[in-house]
Each structure stands twice: as structure tokens, then as C-alpha cells.
Design a protein around this motif. Sequence first.
Motif, PDB file in Angstrom:
ATOM      1  N   GLU A   5      -5.845 -23.066 -33.363  1.00  0.00           N
ATOM      2  CA  GLU A   5      -4.637 -23.214 -34.171  1.00  0.00           C
ATOM      3  C   GLU A   5      -5.001 -23.551 -35.617  1.00  0.00           C
ATOM      4  OE1 GLU A   5      -1.597 -24.814 -30.697  1.00  0.00           O
ATOM      5  OE2 GLU A   5      -2.498 -26.215 -32.113  1.00  0.00           O
ATOM      6  N   TYR A 108       3.167 -15.797 -42.105  1.00  0.00           N
ATOM      7  CA  TYR A 108       3.081 -17.058 -41.351  1.00  0.00           C
ATOM      8  C   TYR A 108       4.336 -17.893 -41.552  1.00  0.00           C
ATOM      9  CZ  TYR A 108       1.468 -21.674 -39.933  1.00  0.00           C
ATOM     10  OH  TYR A 108       1.368 -22.906 -39.335  1.00  0.00           O
ATOM     11  N   LEU A 111       7.150 -16.377 -39.571  1.00  0.00           N
ATOM     12  CA  LEU A 111       6.959 -16.657 -38.142  1.00  0.00           C
ATOM     13  C   LEU A 111       7.338 -18.098 -37.820  1.00  0.00           C
ATOM     14  CD1 LEU A 111       5.944 -15.819 -35.350  1.00  0.00           C
ATOM     15  CD2 LEU A 111       3.628 -16.455 -36.058  1.00  0.00           C
ATOM     16  N   GLU A 112       6.961 -19.020 -38.715  1.00  0.00           N
ATOM     17  CA  GLU A 112       7.284 -20.429 -38.496  1.00  0.00           C
ATOM     18  C   GLU A 112       8.798 -20.649 -38.535  1.00  0.00           C
ATOM     19  OE1 GLU A 112       5.739 -24.783 -40.083  1.00  0.00           O
ATOM     20  OE2 GLU A 112       5.648 -23.046 -41.406  1.00  0.00           O
ATOM     21  N   GLN A 113       9.483 -19.978 -39.476  1.00  0.00           N
ATOM     22  CA  GLN A 113      10.942 -20.106 -39.548  1.00  0.00           C
ATOM     23  C   GLN A 113      11.597 -19.561 -38.286  1.00  0.00           C
ATOM     24  OE1 GLN A 113      12.337 -18.241 -43.112  1.00  0.00           O
ATOM     25  NE2 GLN A 113      11.395 -19.740 -44.487  1.00  0.00           N
ATOM     26  N   THR A 114      11.097 -18.423 -37.796  1.00  0.00           N
ATOM     27  CA  THR A 114      11.638 -17.846 -36.568  1.00  0.00           C
ATOM     28  C   THR A 114      11.419 -18.780 -35.387  1.00  0.00           C
ATOM     29  OG1 THR A 114      11.198 -15.616 -37.399  1.00  0.00           O
ATOM     30  CG2 THR A 114      11.547 -15.853 -35.030  1.00  0.00           C
ATOM     31  N   SER A 115      10.226 -19.380 -35.308  1.00  0.00           N
ATOM     32  CA  SER A 115       9.922 -20.316 -34.217  1.00  0.00           C
ATOM     33  C   SER A 115      10.841 -21.524 -34.265  1.00  0.00           C
ATOM     34  CB  SER A 115       8.460 -20.760 -34.308  1.00  0.00           C
ATOM     35  OG  SER A 115       7.584 -19.656 -34.191  1.00  0.00           O
ATOM     36  N   ASN A 116      11.090 -22.033 -35.475  1.00  0.00           N
ATOM     37  CA  ASN A 116      11.987 -23.186 -35.617  1.00  0.00           C
ATOM     38  C   ASN A 116      13.407 -22.846 -35.184  1.00  0.00           C
ATOM     39  OD1 ASN A 116       9.913 -24.752 -36.631  1.00  0.00           O
ATOM     40  ND2 ASN A 116      10.384 -24.332 -38.775  1.00  0.00           N
ATOM     41  N   GLN A 117      13.847 -21.622 -35.511  1.00  0.00           N
ATOM     42  CA  GLN A 117      15.187 -21.199 -35.095  1.00  0.00           C
ATOM     43  C   GLN A 117      15.278 -21.108 -33.578  1.00  0.00           C
ATOM     44  OE1 GLN A 117      15.827 -17.526 -37.177  1.00  0.00           O
ATOM     45  NE2 GLN A 117      16.202 -18.501 -39.151  1.00  0.00           N
ATOM     46  N   VAL A 118      14.221 -20.603 -32.948  1.00  0.00           N
ATOM     47  CA  VAL A 118      14.202 -20.501 -31.479  1.00  0.00           C
ATOM     48  C   VAL A 118      14.267 -21.891 -30.854  1.00  0.00           C
ATOM     49  CG1 VAL A 118      12.807 -19.841 -29.489  1.00  0.00           C
ATOM     50  CG2 VAL A 118      12.992 -18.304 -31.444  1.00  0.00           C
ATOM     51  N   VAL A 119      13.481 -22.827 -31.403  1.00  0.00           N
ATOM     52  CA  VAL A 119      13.481 -24.188 -30.880  1.00  0.00           C
ATOM     53  C   VAL A 119      14.855 -24.835 -31.036  1.00  0.00           C
ATOM     54  CG1 VAL A 119      12.544 -26.507 -31.209  1.00  0.00           C
ATOM     55  CG2 VAL A 119      11.019 -24.538 -31.233  1.00  0.00           C
TER      56      VAL A 119
END
Length: 262
Positions: A5, A108, A111-119
Amino acid sequence: METKEYINSGILELYVYGLLSETENEEVTTMANTNPEIKDEIIAIEKAIVALSSSFSPFHSVANYEKIKAKLELKHAPVIEMETTRNWSQYIGWAAAIVLLVGIGFQYNQLEQTSNQVVSTEIEKAKVEKELNELSLKNTQNETSLAVVRDTENTVVALGGQAVAPESSAKVYWNKETQVVYVDAAGLPEPPKGMVYQIWSLVLQPQLTPTSIGLLSDFTSNKSKIFAVDKTGDAEAFGITLEPAGGSLSPTMEQLYTLGKV
């Protein structure tokens, strides 16, 4: 953060390009000194950048230079200072590398923004499901309470407050045929921490014989305060005492909160 990571985070590329703060540089240096995998990755990045830059610049060996120099008979000629020309191809190589780095950083970040939205969506979904479960449980409790109160087969026994808590009260709904017992404990105060209400089925003759038929557990979370307890078929009275958590083998009469005859 795990090694993979850490490598994939993009911080090593920023380190090689010299775009980190002093504190971040020290952190990466420490990581590289203690983790061979990170150190190897830094070396690989440096080599890649050098290769990228070198691909834009022609290479002339020392031997070739000496041959050219000899043919031009410059061995004994006076040295003429020449203005150093700028190697624009090298700058282009660095610029290409920086553009690549910026592109990686942008991807990146996306991707991080998308991951935060999913969470966030998952958290909101779990919250809604919890509220629905609580509402379903509350509806079930209300339906049970109404069914108990409306059941004409039930004998209703009123339990009055005793010396330790004269303001307390409770009701027992007892179906003598099925022997099912429900307790309405809305008139009881919240039990102290580490204590629990215990209900007793009492036989008065020929001598007082108490039999525990259950605990009023989860008193606070039970909003309706209607509790189903164990069955009994020969009760002449019911009583409720306050006992240590887990209940007692026999009632603590000094903590008798309510009592009522059938």
C-alpha cells in the motif's frame, strides 16, 4: 500501512522527484533504510527516470570524442571557452515524467473519492437497516402487548407497591389454561446497575412457597415493559423482588417491590 500500500500510494515517486516536505523526505528515507522492498522500489523509479531522460539525449563515448579530437588536430590548439548549451531534450524527459506523475496522482485522487463515496453509502445503508430492524422489533413488541392486554382468557392480577417501594406497581396477565404468564412492569422504576427484577409464583397454603418464574431482563431496552416469563399452573399470588444480576434461589423479602393475590 502495509508495504504494498505504501509503494502504491505514489509517495516514492514524489520522493524521487524531490516534491516532498523535509519531514516526509525523512520518513521515506527511514522507511527505505529499514525496508529493502521500499529501497529497491526507489532505485527502480530512479532508473526508470534516468532511462526516460536518456532516451531523449544522444550518447557519445569518450573514445569517439578522442577520435574526433585527433582528426581535427585539436590536441595542441588553444582552448576556446564555449557557452554551455541547454539540453532541452533532458528537460523534455523530466517534463514527461512529471506529467505522468500528475496523471497518476489525479487518478489516485479520483479512486480515493470513489472509495469514500462507496464507504459513505455502505454506512448509510447499514444505518437505515438498523433503523428498520428497530422499528420492526418495536412493532412486534407493540403487537404482543396488545394481544396480551386484549386476551379475554387472561386473569389480570394487580401487584401493589410494598414497603421498600410503595409507589411501585405491576400487572400479571395469566392464562390459567395455557399457564402462560406475561408481566407488565411499566410501574416499576429502572433497576440499579448490577440488579434485576425477579418474579415469583407464590403458593400461600399450607405454607408460603415461592417459585421463580423468570427475570425481567433488558429492562431498559424493552420499551413496552411487557415481559414473557415462565409458565405456572398453581399460583395463588405473584411477587416481584429486586435481586443481584442473574437472580436468586429464593426471594430477598427486604427487596419485595410488588405483591398481589390472584
